[in-house]
Design an enzyme around this catalytic site. Sequence first.
Site, PDB file in Angstrom:
ATOM      1  CB  CYS A  55      -0.879   0.004   1.246  1.00  0.00           C
ATOM      2  SG  CYS A  55       0.114  -0.023   2.752  1.00  0.00           S
ATOM      3  CG  HIS A  85       3.072  -6.821  11.026  1.00  0.00           C
ATOM      4  ND1 HIS A  85       1.886  -6.385  11.542  1.00  0.00           N
ATOM      5  CD2 HIS A  85       3.996  -6.594  11.983  1.00  0.00           C
ATOM      6  CE1 HIS A  85       2.077  -5.913  12.760  1.00  0.00           C
ATOM      7  NE2 HIS A  85       3.349  -6.028  13.055  1.00  0.00           N
ATOM      8  CB  CYS A 147       0.757   5.161   7.407  1.00  0.00           C
ATOM      9  SG  CYS A 147      -0.341   5.339   5.991  1.00  0.00           S
ATOM     10  CD  GLU A 177      -3.061   1.193  12.650  1.00  0.00           C
ATOM     11  OE1 GLU A 177      -2.595   0.499  11.735  1.00  0.00           O
ATOM     12  OE2 GLU A 177      -4.205   1.667  12.623  1.00  0.00           O
ATOM     13  CB  THR A 248      -5.636   1.845   9.363  1.00  0.00           C
ATOM     14  OG1 THR A 248      -4.408   1.185   9.642  1.00  0.00           O
ATOM     15  CG2 THR A 248      -5.592   3.250   9.904  1.00  0.00           C
ATOM     16  CB  CYS A 286      -6.044   3.228   5.613  1.00  0.00           C
ATOM     17  SG  CYS A 286      -5.470   1.719   4.891  1.00  0.00           S
ATOM     18  CB  SER A 315       0.071  -9.064   7.874  1.00  0.00           C
ATOM     19  OG  SER A 315      -0.772  -8.283   7.073  1.00  0.00           O
ATOM     20  CG  ASN A 317      -3.280  -5.747   5.368  1.00  0.00           C
ATOM     21  OD1 ASN A 317      -3.273  -6.168   4.229  1.00  0.00           O
ATOM     22  ND2 ASN A 317      -2.153  -5.456   6.007  1.00  0.00           N
TER      23      ASN A 317
HETATM   24  S1  SF4 Z   1      -2.690   2.700   7.323  1.00  0.00           S
HETATM   25 FE1  SF4 Z   1      -3.236   1.734   5.385  1.00  0.00          FE
HETATM   26  S2  SF4 Z   1      -1.960   2.749   3.849  1.00  0.00           S
HETATM   27 FE2  SF4 Z   1      -1.074   3.169   5.861  1.00  0.00          FE
HETATM   28  S3  SF4 Z   1       0.449   1.551   6.186  1.00  0.00           S
HETATM   29 FE3  SF4 Z   1      -1.433   0.847   7.144  1.00  0.00          FE
HETATM   30  S4  SF4 Z   1      -2.448  -0.378   5.547  1.00  0.00           S
HETATM   31 FE4  SF4 Z   1      -0.892   0.880   4.533  1.00  0.00          FE
END
Ligand code: SF4
Length: 411
Positions: A55, A85, A147, A177, A248, A286, A315, A317
């Site tokens: 990303c 990650h 980010c 995060e 996010t 995000c 990870s 996501n």
């Molecule tokens: S917030 Fe979104 S764009 Fe930013 S590092 Fe994480 S996954 Fe990537």
Amino acid sequence: MEQTYFRKGFGLKKELRHLIDAEYHSALVERIRSRGYTDRFGDVTVRLAQEFGFCYGVDRAVDYAYETVHKFPDKSIYLVGEIIHNPHVNQRLTAMGIRFLYANGDGRFDFSPVTADDVVIIPAFGVTLHDFDTLKKIGCILVDTTCGSVLHVWKRVESYARDGFTSVIHGKYSHEESRATASQASQHPGGTYLVVKDMHEAMLVCDYIAARPAHLSREAFLEHFHHKASPGFDPDNDLRKIGVANQTTMLASESIAIGIKIHDALVERYGLEHIKSHYRSFGTICSATQERQDAVAEMMKHPPDVMLVIGGYNSSNTNHLAHLCQQYTRTFHIEDAACIDVETGTVRHKPELSPTAPEVRDADWLPPAPFQLGITAGASTPNNKIGEALLRVLKIRGVEPELEEKAPSMT
Ligand code: SF4
């Protein structure tokens, strides 16, 4: 005065682009992309999700890490946790001389090795206010790759705290995060937060807010959220005014559903006419996470026979992408190409959503007849890792595409 805080790189991006591209590029992935995200190899039709892999935030963090190594060749360079990650990217940074600082079980970092002469890279997920202040006091050079989308959530949490709202954050408290985001509440005296990992935990909060018959007692509530709430959290006071936010990279649909449940519980307790003084919400997933989830949802309108989801097991996501796909087709979340054994034709994969769930091995995972293989990858997975994994699947089927994957250079 010498500049010690950098957030915008060092202007070396163009100079290093060829090196980064060479290390993370995949000719095979580019070929599929250039053919409309679908390509045929022998009896395997490969469908690539329209949005996948690195990303913008990860791209930027990796660029800055490379730039930092080139800018400060004679300094000790540390990284707080992992830049992203992905084990391969992190190994590559280690090979470049970057030293990793890992958190203990409580999420606390030991910065004692760091001196004012050193450089410290802050990862894309950011660091807690406490850690940031500690690093500032040391006086080292800070390269901050947090980010912009994470900063956007921080601003929301900070504004909730400023206005006397508790931030209820949909996220995993063990994730860097979420801890960093929660810490933003402490920018204002008395700022409070509560982290809920899923709908089940959100409903415990909702039942308490609305004083529903089966709600947890105050003691049971505090025990359950002991590590996930701000110090001194009082559910009788601190759940009256709530602003929702999220890590996010959570599943967007779940974050939205949690926000609605909390809104409804507050309406039940205080009435619709007063809801504006009790509830706030802003979309804080995000756009990169959203686009990757949307691309997979689009693909699942006509699910492939087998879905390969590539990315670190820790990870967030990537885990959510795998969880989405599992609802539609046979899905295999693998960390990298090494999970696919060409000799035996087997795959090692993590079938559960939890980052710590064990791997299992499957022998019977590719259909005997021609089949469709769907592929996506988390925001921290470089293209070369996607290409390597696909090459192994094709090898099992006896197909050798006329392309060579570039091995990463270690110089
Ligand atoms: S917030 Fe979104 S764009 Fe930013 S590092 Fe994480 S996954 Fe990537």
